[in-house]
Motif scaffolding. Sequence first.
Motif, PDB file in Angstrom:
ATOM      1  N   TYR A  20       0.866  -1.188   0.000  1.00  0.00           N
ATOM      2  CA  TYR A  20       0.000   0.000   0.000  1.00  0.00           C
ATOM      3  C   TYR A  20       0.901   1.236   0.000  1.00  0.00           C
ATOM      4  CZ  TYR A  20      -3.849  -3.152   0.973  1.00  0.00           C
ATOM      5  OH  TYR A  20      -4.781  -4.171   0.881  1.00  0.00           O
ATOM      6  N   CYS A  30     -13.278  12.179  -5.860  1.00  0.00           N
ATOM      7  CA  CYS A  30     -12.398  11.021  -6.008  1.00  0.00           C
ATOM      8  C   CYS A  30     -11.302  11.039  -4.942  1.00  0.00           C
ATOM      9  CB  CYS A  30     -11.766  11.004  -7.393  1.00  0.00           C
ATOM     10  SG  CYS A  30     -10.628  12.374  -7.707  1.00  0.00           S
ATOM     11  N   THR A  38      -2.616   9.462  -9.682  1.00  0.00           N
ATOM     12  CA  THR A  38      -3.615   8.397  -9.705  1.00  0.00           C
ATOM     13  C   THR A  38      -4.904   8.923  -9.098  1.00  0.00           C
ATOM     14  OG1 THR A  38      -1.904   6.717  -9.449  1.00  0.00           O
ATOM     15  CG2 THR A  38      -4.147   6.056  -8.898  1.00  0.00           C
ATOM     16  N   LEU A  40      -9.008   7.858  -8.252  1.00  0.00           N
ATOM     17  CA  LEU A  40      -9.962   6.758  -8.140  1.00  0.00           C
ATOM     18  C   LEU A  40     -11.317   7.311  -7.707  1.00  0.00           C
ATOM     19  CD1 LEU A  40      -7.763   4.178  -6.169  1.00  0.00           C
ATOM     20  CD2 LEU A  40      -8.172   4.253  -8.636  1.00  0.00           C
ATOM     21  N   GLU A  44     -14.247   2.848  -8.327  1.00  0.00           N
ATOM     22  CA  GLU A  44     -12.968   2.309  -8.790  1.00  0.00           C
ATOM     23  C   GLU A  44     -12.041   1.859  -7.671  1.00  0.00           C
ATOM     24  OE1 GLU A  44     -12.445   4.818 -12.921  1.00  0.00           O
ATOM     25  OE2 GLU A  44     -11.659   5.702 -11.080  1.00  0.00           O
ATOM     26  N   PHE A  45     -12.529   1.844  -6.411  1.00  0.00           N
ATOM     27  CA  PHE A  45     -11.661   1.359  -5.341  1.00  0.00           C
ATOM     28  C   PHE A  45     -12.447   0.564  -4.309  1.00  0.00           C
ATOM     29  CE2 PHE A  45     -12.980   5.509  -3.626  1.00  0.00           C
ATOM     30  CZ  PHE A  45     -13.259   5.215  -2.297  1.00  0.00           C
ATOM     31  N   GLU A  46     -11.708  -0.254  -3.587  1.00  0.00           N
ATOM     32  CA  GLU A  46     -12.246  -1.017  -2.467  1.00  0.00           C
ATOM     33  C   GLU A  46     -11.473  -0.623  -1.212  1.00  0.00           C
ATOM     34  OE1 GLU A  46     -14.852  -3.036  -2.358  1.00  0.00           O
ATOM     35  OE2 GLU A  46     -15.202  -2.710  -4.491  1.00  0.00           O
ATOM     36  N   ILE A  68      -6.559   1.164   0.855  1.00  0.00           N
ATOM     37  CA  ILE A  68      -7.343   1.293  -0.378  1.00  0.00           C
ATOM     38  C   ILE A  68      -6.681   0.512  -1.508  1.00  0.00           C
ATOM     39  CG2 ILE A  68      -8.171   2.948  -2.125  1.00  0.00           C
ATOM     40  CD1 ILE A  68      -9.429   3.597   0.530  1.00  0.00           C
ATOM     41  N   SER A  69      -7.493  -0.212  -2.296  1.00  0.00           N
ATOM     42  CA  SER A  69      -6.968  -0.847  -3.513  1.00  0.00           C
ATOM     43  C   SER A  69      -7.891  -0.522  -4.683  1.00  0.00           C
ATOM     44  CB  SER A  69      -6.828  -2.363  -3.334  1.00  0.00           C
ATOM     45  OG  SER A  69      -8.077  -2.963  -3.097  1.00  0.00           O
ATOM     46  N   SER A  70      -7.288  -0.360  -5.833  1.00  0.00           N
ATOM     47  CA  SER A  70      -8.017  -0.033  -7.050  1.00  0.00           C
ATOM     48  C   SER A  70      -8.659  -1.288  -7.631  1.00  0.00           C
ATOM     49  CB  SER A  70      -7.054   0.561  -8.084  1.00  0.00           C
ATOM     50  OG  SER A  70      -7.693   0.686  -9.337  1.00  0.00           O
ATOM     51  N   THR A  71      -9.855  -1.121  -8.178  1.00  0.00           N
ATOM     52  CA  THR A  71     -10.514  -2.225  -8.889  1.00  0.00           C
ATOM     53  C   THR A  71     -10.182  -2.205 -10.378  1.00  0.00           C
ATOM     54  OG1 THR A  71     -12.512  -0.896  -9.220  1.00  0.00           O
ATOM     55  CG2 THR A  71     -12.444  -2.295  -7.254  1.00  0.00           C
ATOM     56  N   LYS A  76      -2.391   0.516  -4.970  1.00  0.00           N
ATOM     57  CA  LYS A  76      -2.791   0.341  -3.576  1.00  0.00           C
ATOM     58  C   LYS A  76      -2.156   1.447  -2.752  1.00  0.00           C
ATOM     59  CE  LYS A  76      -2.129  -3.878  -1.995  1.00  0.00           C
ATOM     60  NZ  LYS A  76      -1.782  -5.293  -1.771  1.00  0.00           N
TER      61      LYS A  76
END
Length: 102
Positions: A20, A30, A38, A40, A44-46, A68-71, A76
């Motif tokens: 991360y 966003c 970047t 998001l 677009e993120f989880e 946070i991680s991007s879908t 991350k």
Amino acid sequence: MKTDYGTLSQTINGLKAEGYTLDFNVQKDCLICHNTNTQLSPEEFEIDGVFRFEGESDPDDEAVLYAISSTKSDAKGVLVNGYGVSNDDASAALVQKLNRHR
């Protein structure tokens, strides 16, 4: 992902060791990492983890750390915020997504 790393800075370092590496900030509609540009949107993120920190003597020291991680990519990172994201800082969709994990 561990559930407890210790202090806020220890948790940030622990999450960085787990990949991360981006530092996200809230921008109107966003999350954005200014170093890599970047962005998001809420869809677009989880949120992979939420960590709460309370100041021992000062309530102003309270913070929430989101992992946070991007879908849509392998991006991350972390988002550090005071207790809660206000509507002044972010769109309703972004506030709703972040508050869902409180």
